[in-house]
Design a protein around this motif. Structure first.
Motif, PDB file in Angstrom:
ATOM      1  N   ALA A 173      48.056  39.668  41.658  1.00 31.73           N
ATOM      2  CA  ALA A 173      46.914  38.855  41.281  1.00 31.73           C
ATOM      3  C   ALA A 173      45.719  39.292  40.829  1.00 31.73           C
ATOM      4  CB  ALA A 173      46.223  38.438  42.710  1.00 31.73           C
ATOM      5  N   GLU A 175      41.529  38.323  38.851  1.00 30.87           N
ATOM      6  CA  GLU A 175      40.997  37.239  38.918  1.00 30.87           C
ATOM      7  C   GLU A 175      40.644  36.490  37.623  1.00 30.87           C
ATOM      8  OE1 GLU A 175      38.296  40.915  39.927  1.00 30.87           O
ATOM      9  OE2 GLU A 175      40.456  39.763  40.598  1.00 30.87           O
ATOM     10  N   GLY A 195      43.530  42.557  45.646  1.00 29.63           N
ATOM     11  CA  GLY A 195      42.813  43.686  44.897  1.00 29.63           C
ATOM     12  C   GLY A 195      41.674  43.474  46.501  1.00 29.63           C
ATOM     13  N   PRO A 196      40.701  44.504  46.032  1.00 29.44           N
ATOM     14  CA  PRO A 196      40.282  45.476  46.995  1.00 29.44           C
ATOM     15  C   PRO A 196      38.780  43.592  47.100  1.00 29.44           C
ATOM     16  CG  PRO A 196      39.843  46.570  45.747  1.00 29.44           C
ATOM     17  CD  PRO A 196      40.372  45.980  45.728  1.00 29.44           C
ATOM     18  N   GLU A 197      37.857  43.642  48.133  1.00 32.05           N
ATOM     19  CA  GLU A 197      36.507  42.667  47.835  1.00 32.05           C
ATOM     20  C   GLU A 197      36.045  43.058  46.264  1.00 32.05           C
ATOM     21  OE1 GLU A 197      37.177  39.642  50.716  1.00 32.05           O
ATOM     22  OE2 GLU A 197      36.254  39.899  48.870  1.00 32.05           O
ATOM     23  N   LEU A 219      45.543  32.891  40.597  1.00 26.19           N
ATOM     24  CA  LEU A 219      45.416  31.650  41.477  1.00 26.19           C
ATOM     25  C   LEU A 219      43.817  30.436  41.591  1.00 26.19           C
ATOM     26  CD1 LEU A 219      45.231  34.714  44.454  1.00 26.19           C
ATOM     27  CD2 LEU A 219      47.290  33.004  43.857  1.00 26.19           C
ATOM     28  N   GLY A 220      44.055  30.327  40.112  1.00 24.95           N
ATOM     29  CA  GLY A 220      42.730  29.258  39.964  1.00 24.95           C
ATOM     30  C   GLY A 220      41.662  30.143  39.714  1.00 24.95           C
ATOM     31  N   ARG A 222      38.546  29.835  40.640  1.00 20.71           N
ATOM     32  CA  ARG A 222      37.521  30.964  41.616  1.00 20.71           C
ATOM     33  C   ARG A 222      37.665  31.533  42.129  1.00 20.71           C
ATOM     34  NH1 ARG A 222      37.601  25.578  42.200  1.00 20.71           N
ATOM     35  NH2 ARG A 222      39.614  25.577  43.307  1.00 20.71           N
ATOM     36  N   LEU A 224      38.193  34.541  44.803  1.00 18.42           N
ATOM     37  CA  LEU A 224      38.779  33.885  45.758  1.00 18.42           C
ATOM     38  C   LEU A 224      38.708  35.125  47.056  1.00 18.42           C
ATOM     39  CD1 LEU A 224      42.521  32.422  45.228  1.00 18.42           C
ATOM     40  CD2 LEU A 224      40.191  31.617  45.588  1.00 18.42           C
TER      41      LEU A 224
HETATM   42  N1  SAM Z   1      36.730  41.579  41.407  1.00 17.32           N
HETATM   43  C1  SAM Z   1      35.600  40.434  41.812  1.00 17.32           C
HETATM   44  C2  SAM Z   1      34.435  40.496  41.811  1.00 17.32           C
HETATM   45  O1  SAM Z   1      33.800  40.533  42.560  1.00 17.32           O
HETATM   46  O2  SAM Z   1      34.406  39.781  40.930  1.00 17.32           O
HETATM   47  C3  SAM Z   1      36.889  40.055  43.164  1.00 17.32           C
HETATM   48  C4  SAM Z   1      37.733  40.029  43.521  1.00 17.32           C
HETATM   49  S1  SAM Z   1      38.215  39.008  44.807  1.00 17.32           S
HETATM   50  C5  SAM Z   1      36.955  39.474  45.883  1.00 17.32           C
HETATM   51  C6  SAM Z   1      39.526  40.549  45.667  1.00 17.32           C
HETATM   52  C7  SAM Z   1      41.199  40.157  45.126  1.00 17.32           C
HETATM   53  O3  SAM Z   1      41.406  39.434  45.082  1.00 17.32           O
HETATM   54  C8  SAM Z   1      41.123  40.106  43.730  1.00 17.32           C
HETATM   55  O4  SAM Z   1      40.973  41.236  43.160  1.00 17.32           O
HETATM   56  C9  SAM Z   1      42.474  39.653  43.142  1.00 17.32           C
HETATM   57  O5  SAM Z   1      43.504  40.853  43.726  1.00 17.32           O
HETATM   58  C10 SAM Z   1      42.518  38.786  44.557  1.00 17.32           C
HETATM   59  N2  SAM Z   1      41.877  37.321  43.419  1.00 17.32           N
HETATM   60  C11 SAM Z   1      40.904  36.699  44.008  1.00 17.32           C
HETATM   61  N3  SAM Z   1      39.986  35.615  43.808  1.00 17.32           N
HETATM   62  C12 SAM Z   1      41.705  35.326  42.229  1.00 17.32           C
HETATM   63  C13 SAM Z   1      42.440  34.739  41.956  1.00 17.32           C
HETATM   64  N4  SAM Z   1      41.282  33.183  41.090  1.00 17.32           N
HETATM   65  N5  SAM Z   1      43.474  34.711  40.831  1.00 17.32           N
HETATM   66  C14 SAM Z   1      44.119  35.339  40.757  1.00 17.32           C
HETATM   67  N6  SAM Z   1      43.233  37.100  41.860  1.00 17.32           N
HETATM   68  C15 SAM Z   1      42.596  36.791  42.739  1.00 17.32           C
END
Ligand code: SAM
Length: 250
Positions: A173, A175, A195-197, A219-220, A222, A224
């Motif tokens: 996954a 982002e 992944g982590p935050e 996953l879209g 935004r 998440l």
């Molecule tokens: N690195 C990003 C940031 O700080 O901008 C955010 C990481 S997100 C909070 C945590 C994890 O959720 C990501 O590493 C990814 O694995 C997953 N994730 C969050 N949004 C996603 C999306 N729209 N599509 C796919 N994976 C997502």
């Protein structure tokens, strides 16, 4: 004509026991489970309880003696075999306490087979209380009527995991974008990596993408939170390739 009430009543208390259950066996519960049945639910001799052992399935048991510290039961009937579990693992970077408890609870309800904490470069949580997480997993399985517990693995470093990756599709996954999860989802053996935050580093992304079994999924649009992403991805996989569709057709 009033509907025939379900037997046994689905409202019966349901508990996981470590010991293997066999027909007619006597089972003794002590500590919190005993207290729950006798002091919280105030059950007495003759009351029925559902028990499961994550091996032989689910059984109907009857209380033969109820004390605050100890409750003795006898198995009276086998209710269900251990259910087949969709072959999907959830790999997630450890996140803060409340959120990780919620994540393992929901992943259990959704039907994951194995939960693997993955330590990545930006993982902020270094110590995990696996006992506490296991307790959340058992409670969720008791509540959602699972007869099979998801395995909770010891935390593993991402590099180590990738270095010895089995023949299993890895839905990564990201982002940053990828194939829509619903389109990409394919039946097991499967694994979903969240992944982590703080997200994955570019080196980690490159290492994951280099894995022939890896499929980058979105996953879209935004961003998440990690726990939301984990549950969204698992839900989509279950709907597309897990046991939700089979259940719906029944
Ligand atoms: N690195 C990003 C940031 O700080 O901008 C955010 C990481 S997100 C909070 C945590 C994890 O959720 C990501 O590493 C990814 O694995 C997953 N994730 C969050 N949004 C996603 C999306 N729209 N599509 C796919 N994976 C997502």
């Amino acid at each position: 004509m009033p509907a025939t009430p379900a037997w046994p009543p689905s409202s019966l208390p349901r508990l996981y026991v470590e010991e293997q259950l066999t027909a007619g066996a006597a089972v003794t519960l002590e500590g919190p489970p005993a207290n729950y049945l006798s002091a919280v639910l105030r059950l007495r001799t003759g009351a029925q309880v559902k028990l499961f052992d994550d091996r032989t399935g689910e059984w109907l048991a009857e209380i033969v003696e109820a004390g605050k510290k100890r409750v003795s039961l006898r198995l009276v009937a086998k209710l269900r075999e251990r259910e087949p579990v969709p072959d999907v693992w959830l790999l997630f970077a450890p996140i803060k306490r409340g959120r990780i408890d919620w994540l393992v609870e929901k992943a259990t309800e959704l039907g994951a087979a194995r939960l693997v904490p993955v330590v990545t470069r930006r993982t902020i949580v270094d110590k995990l209380n696996l006992e506490r997480l296991r307790a959340h997993i058992v409670e969720a399985a008791e509540q959602c009527e699972r007869t099979a517990l998801p395995e909770l693995a010891e935390p593993q470093k991402l590099a180590h995991l990738l270095g010895d990756w089995p023949n299993r599709t890895l839905f990564f996954a990201d982002e940053g974008g990828g194939e829509a999860m619903l389109d990409a989802a394919s039946p097991g053996p499967a694994a979903i990596l969240i992944g982590p935050e703080g997200g994955f580093t570019d080196e980690e992304r490159a290492a994951i993408r280099a894995l022939p079994q890896a499929k980058q999924v979105s996953l879209g649009p935004r961003i998440l939170r990690a726990d939301t992403a984990a549950i969204a991805a698992l839900g989509l996989w279950m709907a597309a390739a897990g046991d939700w569709s089979a259940h719906a057709r029944r």
